[in-house]
Motif scaffolding. Structure first.
Motif, PDB file in Angstrom:
ATOM      1  N   HIS A   6       0.851  -1.193   0.000  1.00 32.65           N
ATOM      2  CA  HIS A   6       0.000   0.000   0.000  1.00 32.65           C
ATOM      3  C   HIS A   6       0.887   1.242   0.000  1.00 32.65           C
ATOM      4  O   HIS A   6       1.951   1.258   0.617  1.00 32.65           O
ATOM      5  CB  HIS A   6      -0.901  -0.016   1.250  1.00 32.65           C
ATOM      6  CG  HIS A   6      -1.987   1.006   1.223  1.00 32.65           C
ATOM      7  ND1 HIS A   6      -1.783   2.321   1.593  1.00 32.65           N
ATOM      8  CD2 HIS A   6      -3.293   0.906   0.879  1.00 32.65           C
ATOM      9  CE1 HIS A   6      -2.915   2.993   1.479  1.00 32.65           C
ATOM     10  NE2 HIS A   6      -3.848   2.156   1.038  1.00 32.65           N
ATOM     11  N   TRP A   7       0.450   2.284  -0.671  1.00 32.31           N
ATOM     12  CA  TRP A   7       1.279   3.484  -0.812  1.00 32.31           C
ATOM     13  C   TRP A   7       1.707   4.059   0.535  1.00 32.31           C
ATOM     14  O   TRP A   7       2.781   4.656   0.657  1.00 32.31           O
ATOM     15  CB  TRP A   7       0.563   4.565  -1.638  1.00 32.31           C
ATOM     16  CG  TRP A   7      -0.743   5.059  -1.073  1.00 32.31           C
ATOM     17  CD1 TRP A   7      -1.995   4.594  -1.375  1.00 32.31           C
ATOM     18  CD2 TRP A   7      -0.933   6.103  -0.110  1.00 32.31           C
ATOM     19  NE1 TRP A   7      -2.949   5.289  -0.660  1.00 32.31           N
ATOM     20  CE2 TRP A   7      -2.332   6.214   0.122  1.00 32.31           C
ATOM     21  CE3 TRP A   7      -0.066   6.962   0.574  1.00 32.31           C
ATOM     22  CZ2 TRP A   7      -2.883   7.148   1.014  1.00 32.31           C
ATOM     23  CZ3 TRP A   7      -0.609   7.895   1.467  1.00 32.31           C
ATOM     24  CH2 TRP A   7      -1.995   7.975   1.676  1.00 32.31           C
ATOM     25  N   SER A   8       0.889   3.863   1.564  1.00 31.40           N
ATOM     26  CA  SER A   8       1.196   4.440   2.871  1.00 31.40           C
ATOM     27  C   SER A   8       2.246   3.644   3.639  1.00 31.40           C
ATOM     28  O   SER A   8       2.688   4.068   4.711  1.00 31.40           O
ATOM     29  CB  SER A   8      -0.077   4.530   3.718  1.00 31.40           C
ATOM     30  OG  SER A   8      -0.538   3.227   4.069  1.00 31.40           O
TER      31      SER A   8
ATOM     32  N   GLY B  29       1.180  -7.434  -4.490  1.00 28.50           N
ATOM     33  CA  GLY B  29       0.236  -6.463  -5.019  1.00 28.50           C
ATOM     34  C   GLY B  29       0.241  -5.184  -4.205  1.00 28.50           C
ATOM     35  O   GLY B  29       0.608  -5.179  -3.028  1.00 28.50           O
ATOM     36  N   GLY B  30      -0.160  -4.104  -4.841  1.00 29.95           N
ATOM     37  CA  GLY B  30      -0.312  -2.841  -4.128  1.00 29.95           C
ATOM     38  C   GLY B  30      -1.518  -2.885  -3.205  1.00 29.95           C
ATOM     39  O   GLY B  30      -1.950  -3.945  -2.759  1.00 29.95           O
ATOM     40  N   GLY B  31      -2.085  -1.736  -2.931  1.00 30.12           N
ATOM     41  CA  GLY B  31      -3.140  -1.656  -1.928  1.00 30.12           C
ATOM     42  C   GLY B  31      -4.481  -2.225  -2.361  1.00 30.12           C
ATOM     43  O   GLY B  31      -4.950  -1.992  -3.478  1.00 30.12           O
ATOM     44  N   VAL B  32      -5.079  -2.985  -1.487  1.00 33.18           N
ATOM     45  CA  VAL B  32      -6.470  -3.441  -1.481  1.00 33.18           C
ATOM     46  C   VAL B  32      -6.966  -3.944  -2.848  1.00 33.18           C
ATOM     47  O   VAL B  32      -6.913  -5.129  -3.128  1.00 33.18           O
ATOM     48  CB  VAL B  32      -7.406  -2.347  -0.913  1.00 33.18           C
ATOM     49  CG1 VAL B  32      -8.788  -2.924  -0.615  1.00 33.18           C
ATOM     50  CG2 VAL B  32      -6.823  -1.753   0.374  1.00 33.18           C
ATOM     51  N   THR B  33      -7.475  -3.057  -3.688  1.00 31.40           N
ATOM     52  CA  THR B  33      -8.085  -3.480  -4.952  1.00 31.40           C
ATOM     53  C   THR B  33      -7.078  -4.099  -5.904  1.00 31.40           C
ATOM     54  O   THR B  33      -7.465  -4.831  -6.825  1.00 31.40           O
ATOM     55  CB  THR B  33      -8.780  -2.307  -5.659  1.00 31.40           C
ATOM     56  OG1 THR B  33      -7.822  -1.263  -5.899  1.00 31.40           O
ATOM     57  CG2 THR B  33      -9.920  -1.766  -4.809  1.00 31.40           C
TER      58      THR B  33
END
Length: 226
Positions: A123-125, A151-155
């Motif tokens: 996630h970006w954060s 994978g990146g964040g959530v979706t």
């Protein structure tokens, strides 16, 4: 006859349910795969929303997985210091074809020592935490480095799962699953990344998550001895 693919996703308190259920929906579309939801006990686990999830197997009873996946959520803070979780991940990673994560699940892989020397997304954060685990930060929605797929964040979990199906089976199957799910994103806003969201929206979110972000980084520093 070849055995079904064994795909296991970690379930834990305060998991972000879409990190988990997005990939599960994709993997469950495969006719030759068994999907396991794994936790310490087979009893209901509360997600970070109103949805309650029920594991299907325990660490002790889980078969050797072909795909090991750790989703994210605020519950990952506790997992980074949970010896039983980290031991399970290390043990499974030795025999898994793919070691994967969605969102901040990558930090748990990092805490288990499974991302050192790899590129990884999150996630970006949480990107600032990855180098503390010896990983290089990827801003890709799906990052592939050898047998690590993050994978990146959530979706991004849906994109990750479709990408993995293309490798596990073939692109035709992955596209058929995508069509079945009618996964055809057309978001009403372009605010899904700090790079494209309006500055005031980014500032609002950064302020809103500042305390949680600081707590997470403290856990990472504690785990890594930094």
């Amino acid at each position: 006859m070849a055995r079904p693919l064994q795909i296991g996703l970690l379930v834990f308190p305060d998991v972000t349910q879409l990190d988990l259920t997005g990939p599960v929906q994709v993997f469950a579309s495969l006719s030759d795969a068994t999907v396991h939801l794994v936790w310490k006990r087979v009893e209901p686990v509360k997600s970070d929303g109103p949805i309650v999830l029920t594991p299907t197997t325990t660490f002790a009873e889980c078969p050797q997985l072909d795909v090991l996946c750790v989703p994210g959520g605020y519950g990952t803070d506790a997992l980074m210091e949970d010896g039983a979780v980290l031991d399970f991940l290390r043990k499974q990673a030795r025999g898994a074809s793919y070691v994967t994560s969605v969102c901040t699940g990558s930090l748990v892989l990092g805490a288990a020592g499974l991302l050192e020397g790899y590129r990884a997304a999150t996630h970006w954060s949480a990107r600032e935490a990855l180098p503390l685990f010896g990983a290089s930060v990827s801003t890709e929605r799906v990052c592939i480095d050898r047998n690590r797929m993050t994978g990146g964040g959530v979706t991004a979990g849906i994109d990750f799962a479709l990408t993995l199906v293309a490798q596990l089976v073939d692109p035709h199957t992955a596209q058929a699953v995508q069509l079945r799910l009618e996964y055809n994103p057309a978001p009403p806003f372009h605010s899904g990344s700090p790079d494209t969201a309006p500055p005031d929206v980014v500032a609002f979110m950064e302020e809103k998550i500042a305390n949680a972000r600081a707590r997470r980084l403290e856990v990472v520093k504690r785990v890594t001895g930094r």
